[in-house]
Design a protein around this motif. Structure first.
Motif, PDB file in Angstrom:
ATOM      1  N   GLY A   1       5.658  11.854  12.003  1.00 47.62           N
ATOM      2  CA  GLY A   1       5.714  10.852  10.945  1.00 47.62           C
ATOM      3  C   GLY A   1       6.550   9.645  11.331  1.00 47.62           C
ATOM      4  O   GLY A   1       6.210   8.501  11.006  1.00 47.62           O
ATOM      5  N   ARG A   2       7.629   9.881  12.058  1.00 46.58           N
ATOM      6  CA  ARG A   2       8.510   8.785  12.474  1.00 46.58           C
ATOM      7  C   ARG A   2       7.880   7.903  13.537  1.00 46.58           C
ATOM      8  O   ARG A   2       8.389   6.815  13.812  1.00 46.58           O
ATOM      9  N   LYS A   3       6.805   8.366  14.138  1.00 45.31           N
ATOM     10  CA  LYS A   3       6.068   7.526  15.074  1.00 45.31           C
ATOM     11  C   LYS A   3       5.048   6.651  14.343  1.00 45.31           C
ATOM     12  O   LYS A   3       4.498   5.723  14.912  1.00 45.31           O
ATOM     13  N   LEU A   4       4.799   6.985  13.074  1.00 48.01           N
ATOM     14  CA  LEU A   4       3.814   6.247  12.288  1.00 48.01           C
ATOM     15  C   LEU A   4       4.456   5.315  11.266  1.00 48.01           C
ATOM     16  O   LEU A   4       3.826   4.377  10.795  1.00 48.01           O
ATOM     17  N   SER A   5       5.700   5.583  10.911  1.00 46.45           N
ATOM     18  CA  SER A   5       6.402   4.753   9.928  1.00 46.45           C
ATOM     19  C   SER A   5       7.901   4.822  10.188  1.00 46.45           C
ATOM     20  O   SER A   5       8.416   5.854  10.622  1.00 46.45           O
ATOM     21  N   ARG A   6       8.590   3.732   9.890  1.00 47.35           N
ATOM     22  CA  ARG A   6      10.045   3.706  10.020  1.00 47.35           C
ATOM     23  C   ARG A   6      10.732   4.089   8.709  1.00 47.35           C
ATOM     24  O   ARG A   6      11.953   4.115   8.637  1.00 47.35           O
ATOM     25  N   ASN A   7       9.938   4.362   7.684  1.00 47.11           N
ATOM     26  CA  ASN A   7      10.472   4.668   6.359  1.00 47.11           C
ATOM     27  C   ASN A   7      10.651   6.180   6.213  1.00 47.11           C
ATOM     28  O   ASN A   7       9.700   6.907   5.928  1.00 47.11           O
ATOM     29  N   ASP A   8      11.882   6.658   6.405  1.00 49.24           N
ATOM     30  CA  ASP A   8      12.143   8.097   6.354  1.00 49.24           C
ATOM     31  C   ASP A   8      11.856   8.697   4.981  1.00 49.24           C
ATOM     32  O   ASP A   8      11.388   9.833   4.878  1.00 49.24           O
ATOM     33  N   ASP A   9      12.157   7.948   3.918  1.00 51.66           N
ATOM     34  CA  ASP A   9      11.894   8.453   2.568  1.00 51.66           C
ATOM     35  C   ASP A   9      10.396   8.663   2.363  1.00 51.66           C
ATOM     36  O   ASP A   9       9.968   9.675   1.793  1.00 51.66           O
ATOM     37  N   LEU A  10       9.604   7.703   2.826  1.00 46.70           N
ATOM     38  CA  LEU A  10       8.149   7.823   2.707  1.00 46.70           C
ATOM     39  C   LEU A  10       7.646   9.031   3.485  1.00 46.70           C
ATOM     40  O   LEU A  10       6.800   9.794   2.997  1.00 46.70           O
ATOM     41  N   ILE A  11       8.179   9.229   4.685  1.00 49.17           N
ATOM     42  CA  ILE A  11       7.757  10.355   5.525  1.00 49.17           C
ATOM     43  C   ILE A  11       8.058  11.680   4.837  1.00 49.17           C
ATOM     44  O   ILE A  11       7.203  12.567   4.748  1.00 49.17           O
ATOM     45  N   GLN A  12       9.286  11.829   4.336  1.00 47.75           N
ATOM     46  CA  GLN A  12       9.670  13.084   3.691  1.00 47.75           C
ATOM     47  C   GLN A  12       8.864  13.326   2.420  1.00 47.75           C
ATOM     48  O   GLN A  12       8.489  14.466   2.119  1.00 47.75           O
ATOM     49  N   ASP A  13       8.590  12.263   1.667  1.00 48.05           N
ATOM     50  CA  ASP A  13       7.755  12.403   0.467  1.00 48.05           C
ATOM     51  C   ASP A  13       6.354  12.881   0.843  1.00 48.05           C
ATOM     52  O   ASP A  13       5.782  13.751   0.172  1.00 48.05           O
ATOM     53  N   CYS A  14       5.803  12.314   1.917  1.00 48.78           N
ATOM     54  CA  CYS A  14       4.450  12.687   2.341  1.00 48.78           C
ATOM     55  C   CYS A  14       4.406  14.128   2.850  1.00 48.78           C
ATOM     56  O   CYS A  14       3.431  14.849   2.604  1.00 48.78           O
ATOM     57  N   ILE A  15       5.452  14.553   3.547  1.00 45.77           N
ATOM     58  CA  ILE A  15       5.511  15.944   4.010  1.00 45.77           C
ATOM     59  C   ILE A  15       5.580  16.886   2.816  1.00 45.77           C
ATOM     60  O   ILE A  15       4.863  17.897   2.751  1.00 45.77           O
ATOM     61  N   GLN A  16       6.434  16.554   1.853  1.00 44.29           N
ATOM     62  CA  GLN A  16       6.566  17.392   0.659  1.00 44.29           C
ATOM     63  C   GLN A  16       5.243  17.460  -0.104  1.00 44.29           C
ATOM     64  O   GLN A  16       4.812  18.540  -0.533  1.00 44.29           O
ATOM     65  N   GLU A  17       4.590  16.319  -0.260  1.00 47.38           N
ATOM     66  CA  GLU A  17       3.309  16.283  -0.971  1.00 47.38           C
ATOM     67  C   GLU A  17       2.241  17.086  -0.227  1.00 47.38           C
ATOM     68  O   GLU A  17       1.390  17.727  -0.853  1.00 47.38           O
ATOM     69  N   THR A  18       2.288  17.055   1.101  1.00 47.58           N
ATOM     70  CA  THR A  18       1.329  17.827   1.895  1.00 47.58           C
ATOM     71  C   THR A  18       1.462  19.312   1.597  1.00 47.58           C
ATOM     72  O   THR A  18       0.464  20.006   1.343  1.00 47.58           O
ATOM     73  N   PHE A  19       2.693  19.824   1.600  1.00 46.22           N
ATOM     74  CA  PHE A  19       2.893  21.249   1.333  1.00 46.22           C
ATOM     75  C   PHE A  19       2.564  21.612  -0.115  1.00 46.22           C
ATOM     76  O   PHE A  19       2.017  22.688  -0.383  1.00 46.22           O
ATOM     77  N   ILE A  20       2.878  20.722  -1.037  1.00 47.97           N
ATOM     78  CA  ILE A  20       2.544  20.980  -2.446  1.00 47.97           C
ATOM     79  C   ILE A  20       1.030  21.084  -2.617  1.00 47.97           C
ATOM     80  O   ILE A  20       0.519  21.995  -3.285  1.00 47.97           O
TER      81      ILE A  20
END
Length: 201
Positions: A39-58
């Motif tokens: 995710g960090r290779k696709l975006s510099r926004n750590d909050d966005l990355i963590q939100d997307c990871i959480q949403e993926t698992f949900i």
């Protein structure tokens, strides 16, 4: 090191689909870190990355019973994450998803300055390789990352990048050929695997 009860992806995924919270916990333990790196290779926004990871698992937990059987979990999760980050970036930039399907570019450069290599000659060659990798187009840089850092097959890379198998194979060949022209070495593949190993450890 944390011990996991499942030794293979297939049995882990089957139990996850059956509703095992233990399997869900192991999925998160095993894959949050590689998902974060990607995710960090696709975006510099750590909050966005963590939100997307959480949403993926949900989402995969919510729809687990309707998901297809898997033999390899990581490529599937990276594919889901890539799509979700693409959609989030489009939404943040107020771009219509209907008119503009989510596309991503590989944003970040690599650095090996903090990776220790004892052999001075090898260190110089890896630094040169790293410099040339960073000069590649973003798509070529991404496919080098997926192949030699994530250690994925061409088929899995095609799935993640949303392209045909032959397209991924051609893109990888072009990326390696470009590096071979810049670094005359018969051992370019060995050097690339060493480069990938440094980032994975």
């Amino acid at each position: 090191m944390k011990q996991h009860p499942y030794s293979g992806d297939e049995s882990l995924w089957l139990d996850f689909q059956s509703g095992s919270e233990l399997a869900l916990t192991q999925l998160m333990d095993q894959y949050i870190e590689p998902m974060t790196y990607y995710g960090r290779k696709l975006s510099r926004n750590d909050d966005l990355i963590q939100d997307c990871i959480q949403e993926t698992f949900i989402e995969i937990w919510q729809y687990r019973q309707s998901l297809k059987a898997l033999q390899e979990i990581r490529p599937y999760l990276l594919t889901c994450l890539r799509r979700k980050i693409g959609k989030a970036i489009k939404k943040d930039n107020h771009i219509s998803l209907e008119e503009n399907p989510p596309t991503l570019t590989f944003e970040l450069d690599f650095s090996i300055e903090d990776r220790l290599v004892k052999n001075e000659e090898e260190t110089q060659r890896l630094q040169e390789l790293n410099r040339h990798i960073n000069s590649l187009s973003k798509r070529r840089k991404e496919i080098i990352y997926l192949k030699f850092y994530q250690n994925l097959s061409n088929e899995e890379i095609a799935q993640i990048m949303g392209v045909r198998y032959q397209t991924a194979t051609n893109l990888l060949h072009e990326a390696i050929s470009s590096l071979r022209e810049l670094i005359p070495s018969k051992s370019i593949l060995s050097l690339l695997y060493t480069w990938g190993y440094l980032f994975a450890h």
